[in-house]
Enzyme design. Structure first.
Site, PDB file in Angstrom:
ATOM      1  CB  CYS A  62      -0.928  -0.004   1.205  1.00 47.93           C
ATOM      2  SG  CYS A  62      -2.076   1.372   1.187  1.00 47.93           S
ATOM      3  CB  CYS A  66      -1.577   3.804   8.084  1.00 46.36           C
ATOM      4  SG  CYS A  66      -2.608   4.436   6.737  1.00 46.36           S
ATOM      5  CB  CYS A  69      -1.093  -0.255   8.237  1.00 46.09           C
ATOM      6  SG  CYS A  69      -1.828  -1.486   7.132  1.00 46.09           S
ATOM      7  CB  CYS A 106     -15.941  -7.016   6.124  1.00 47.77           C
ATOM      8  SG  CYS A 106     -15.247  -5.379   6.057  1.00 47.77           S
ATOM      9  CB  CYS A 137     -18.804  -4.760   4.817  1.00 45.76           C
ATOM     10  SG  CYS A 137     -17.701  -3.495   5.475  1.00 45.76           S
ATOM     11  CB  CYS A 197     -18.558   0.389   8.697  1.00 44.64           C
ATOM     12  SG  CYS A 197     -17.476  -0.464   9.863  1.00 44.64           S
ATOM     13  NE  ARG A 269     -17.666  -5.178  13.367  1.00 41.02           N
ATOM     14  CZ  ARG A 269     -17.928  -4.541  12.234  1.00 41.02           C
ATOM     15  NH1 ARG A 269     -16.994  -3.841  11.634  1.00 41.02           N
ATOM     16  NH2 ARG A 269     -19.123  -4.602  11.702  1.00 41.02           N
TER      17      ARG A 269
HETATM   18  N1  SAM Z   1      -6.673   0.533   2.923  1.00 36.91           N
HETATM   19  C1  SAM Z   1      -7.966   0.850   3.372  1.00 36.91           C
HETATM   20  C2  SAM Z   1      -7.993   1.994   4.347  1.00 36.91           C
HETATM   21  O1  SAM Z   1      -7.053   2.205   5.078  1.00 36.91           O
HETATM   22  O2  SAM Z   1      -9.000   2.680   4.377  1.00 36.91           O
HETATM   23  C3  SAM Z   1      -8.719  -0.317   3.937  1.00 36.91           C
HETATM   24  C4  SAM Z   1      -8.010  -1.337   4.805  1.00 36.91           C
HETATM   25  S1  SAM Z   1      -7.299  -0.740   6.320  1.00 36.91           S
HETATM   26  C5  SAM Z   1      -6.308  -2.092   6.816  1.00 36.91           C
HETATM   27  C6  SAM Z   1      -8.690  -0.684   7.420  1.00 36.91           C
HETATM   28  C7  SAM Z   1      -8.457  -0.248   8.841  1.00 36.91           C
HETATM   29  O3  SAM Z   1      -7.818  -1.280   9.577  1.00 36.91           O
HETATM   30  C8  SAM Z   1      -7.589   0.955   9.084  1.00 36.91           C
HETATM   31  O4  SAM Z   1      -8.255   2.162   8.875  1.00 36.91           O
HETATM   32  C9  SAM Z   1      -7.235   0.799  10.546  1.00 36.91           C
HETATM   33  O5  SAM Z   1      -8.189   1.476  11.348  1.00 36.91           O
HETATM   34  C10 SAM Z   1      -7.323  -0.715  10.777  1.00 36.91           C
HETATM   35  N2  SAM Z   1      -6.014  -1.289  11.072  1.00 36.91           N
HETATM   36  C11 SAM Z   1      -4.997  -1.489  10.208  1.00 36.91           C
HETATM   37  N3  SAM Z   1      -3.916  -2.005  10.824  1.00 36.91           N
HETATM   38  C12 SAM Z   1      -4.253  -2.154  12.121  1.00 36.91           C
HETATM   39  C13 SAM Z   1      -3.554  -2.610  13.279  1.00 36.91           C
HETATM   40  N4  SAM Z   1      -2.290  -3.019  13.212  1.00 36.91           N
HETATM   41  N5  SAM Z   1      -4.205  -2.632  14.459  1.00 36.91           N
HETATM   42  C14 SAM Z   1      -5.493  -2.204  14.541  1.00 36.91           C
HETATM   43  N6  SAM Z   1      -6.193  -1.748  13.476  1.00 36.91           N
HETATM   44  C15 SAM Z   1      -5.586  -1.703  12.296  1.00 36.91           C
HETATM   45  C1  DTB Z   2     -11.543  -2.216  10.989  1.00 38.47           C
HETATM   46  O1  DTB Z   2     -11.897  -1.204  11.636  1.00 38.47           O
HETATM   47  N1  DTB Z   2     -10.707  -3.142  11.442  1.00 38.47           N
HETATM   48  C2  DTB Z   2     -10.488  -4.160  10.437  1.00 38.47           C
HETATM   49  C3  DTB Z   2     -11.449  -3.721   9.299  1.00 38.47           C
HETATM   50  N2  DTB Z   2     -11.949  -2.473   9.767  1.00 38.47           N
HETATM   51  C4  DTB Z   2     -11.015  -3.702   7.928  1.00 38.47           C
HETATM   52  C5  DTB Z   2      -9.065  -4.351  10.061  1.00 38.47           C
HETATM   53  C6  DTB Z   2      -8.145  -4.648  11.217  1.00 38.47           C
HETATM   54  C7  DTB Z   2      -6.803  -4.930  10.652  1.00 38.47           C
HETATM   55  C8  DTB Z   2      -5.830  -5.403  11.675  1.00 38.47           C
HETATM   56  C9  DTB Z   2      -4.486  -5.614  11.108  1.00 38.47           C
HETATM   57  C10 DTB Z   2      -4.387  -6.676  10.030  1.00 38.47           C
HETATM   58  O2  DTB Z   2      -4.917  -7.801  10.239  1.00 38.47           O
HETATM   59  O3  DTB Z   2      -3.751  -6.424   9.007  1.00 38.47           O
HETATM   60 FE1  SF4 Z   3      -2.867   1.170   3.313  1.00 40.20          FE
HETATM   61 FE2  SF4 Z   3      -2.843  -0.012   5.673  1.00 40.20          FE
HETATM   62 FE3  SF4 Z   3      -3.195   2.605   5.526  1.00 40.20          FE
HETATM   63 FE4  SF4 Z   3      -5.158   0.945   4.644  1.00 40.20          FE
HETATM   64  S1  SF4 Z   3      -4.417   1.166   6.733  1.00 40.20           S
HETATM   65  S2  SF4 Z   3      -4.378   2.787   3.645  1.00 40.20           S
HETATM   66  S3  SF4 Z   3      -3.903  -0.736   3.875  1.00 40.20           S
HETATM   67  S4  SF4 Z   3      -1.343   1.491   4.910  1.00 40.20           S
END
Ligand code: SAM
Ligand code: DTB
Ligand code: SF4
Length: 336
Positions: A62, A66, A69, A106, A137, A197, A269
């Site tokens: 990506c 973030c 992530c 989702c 979703c 959501c 959630r």
């Molecule tokens: N890339 C898209 C975005 O960021 O909108 C969709 C997928 S992203 C992984 C969805 C959400 O997962 C993020 O907004 C964040 O709130 C959550 N998330 C990602 N990594 C995480 C982590 N290590 N621990 C908790 N929540 C996480």
């Molecule tokens: C949300 O709020 N939490 C989910 C979903 N929306 C997409 C994602 C959590 C991701 C946790 C880190 C991972 O498994 O990569």
């Molecule tokens: Fe990309 Fe992860 Fe950020 Fe979603 S949360 S935009 S997958 S870096």
């Protein structure tokens, strides 16, 4: 002296001020939980929990940075980038999720934004999952108005797009997308008639004022999100937030309780982070008003509790999963 701690049938509000949210956080723990549980019972069956299963349809690589992530290409131990999953594999996972008891499927993509070249493939996934009798979703990053309309036509029920944290702390976590970008996507989703959501992450080193600020941003939207995921940071090696001091579990429960009080009709959630929570902590989160979970052995790239374990936990607590039509019924009168 007894105080009035529960406000029966409090109005749905969109004018929350930070000081009053912080005053909720400051309540004695038992008073806060009692108040949250009272609000919860005014709007929901206290023993039903909605369950969603996640699938990563496009993993890794990506462009966003973030800090939490593992899928960001900016971090050293980034998850390997894979192409968009084929439709048949997605539908196979969705059928399995349905057989294990999920009511919503989702699909998440590690994208900064949805590209028009991928729109029809994702729309076909939404159509296919909907035809299986599941709620749909997706979470695909930023979305434009015409894309939201197309996904709605395909049968999309929910779009997940998190605000993540307070506007003030946001810049410490992400530099490649603004808070306003996120708000714009949420309005495109709302205008297309898709359920919203949106929630955030706690345990990223933010202060209580930031947790209050996140909840204010969500509750002061023109309509409350129908679904509010509260994620506890999953610390992943190689991400900038790995090793940060863990949040006090009671503070996590307080955040759930305050979200429940502020957004009485929304599903709150208990989202990422359950893998590292005791059963007792999860039970406390349900008592605080959480009524939705991610169910299935993976979140997107990290682990989630085994389905057997979750089924046993539900049985021990007398919790039943909410069926698809019941979720939709709740939403007919829902989140104003
Ligand atoms: N890339 C898209 C975005 O960021 O909108 C969709 C997928 S992203 C992984 C969805 C959400 O997962 C993020 O907004 C964040 O709130 C959550 N998330 C990602 N990594 C995480 C982590 N290590 N621990 C908790 N929540 C996480
Ligand atoms: C949300 O709020 N939490 C989910 C979903 N929306 C997409 C994602 C959590 C991701 C946790 C880190 C991972 O498994 O990569
Ligand atoms: Fe990309 Fe992860 Fe950020 Fe979603 S949360 S935009 S997958 S870096």
């Amino acid at each position: 002296m007894t105080q009035t701690i529960a406000e029966p049938n409090a109005p749905i509000r969109h004018d929350w001020q930070l000081d009053e949210i912080e005053a909720l956080f400051d309540l004695p723990f038992n008073d806060l939980l009692f108040r949250a549980q009272t609000v919860h019972r005014q709007h929901f069956d206290a023993n039903s929990v909605q369950i969603s299963t996640l699938l990563s349809i496009k993993t890794g690589g990506c462009a966003e940075d973030c800090g939490y992530c593992p899928q960001s290409a900016h971090h050293p131990s980034a998850v390997k980038a894979e192409p968009l999953m084929p439709l048949d594999k997605v539908l196979e996972s969705a059928s399995q999720a349905k057989a294990t008891g999920a009511s919503r499927f989702c699909m998440g993509a590690a994208w900064r934004n949805l590209k028009d070249r991928d729109l029809e493939r994702v729309a076909a996934m939404v159509e296919g999952v909907k035809d299986l009798g599941l709620e749909t979703c997706v979470t695909l990053g930023m979305l434009e108005q015409h894309q939201a309309k197309r996904l709605k036509e395909a049968g999309l029920d929910y779009y997940n797009h998190n605000l993540d944290t307070s506007p003030e702390f946001y810049g410490d976590i992400i530099s490649t997308r603004t808070y306003q970008d996120r708000l714009d996507t949420l309005s495109h989703v709302r205008e297309a008639g898709i359920h919203v959501c949106s929630g955030g992450i706690v345990g990223m080193g933010e202060g209580r004022n930031d947790r209050a600020g996140l909840l204010a941003s969500l509750a002061n939207l023109p309509s409350h999100p129908e679904s509010v995921p509260i994620n506890l940071l999953v610390q992943v090696e190689g991400t900038p937030l790995d090793g940060i001091q863990a949040l006090d579990p009671f503070e996590f429960v307080r955040t759930i309780a305050v979200a429940r009080i502020m957004m009485p009709k929304s599903f709150v959630r208990l989202s990422a982070g359950r893998e590292n929570m005791s059963d007792e902590l999860q039970a406390m989160a349900f008592l605080a008003g959480a009524n939705s979970i991610f169910y299935g052995e993976k979140l997107l790239t990290t682990d989630n509790p085994d389905t057997d374990h979750d089924q046993q936990l539900f049985a021990r607590l007398g919790i039943t999963p909410l069926e698809v039509n019941k979720v939709s019924e709740q939403h007919c009168s829902s989140a104003a």
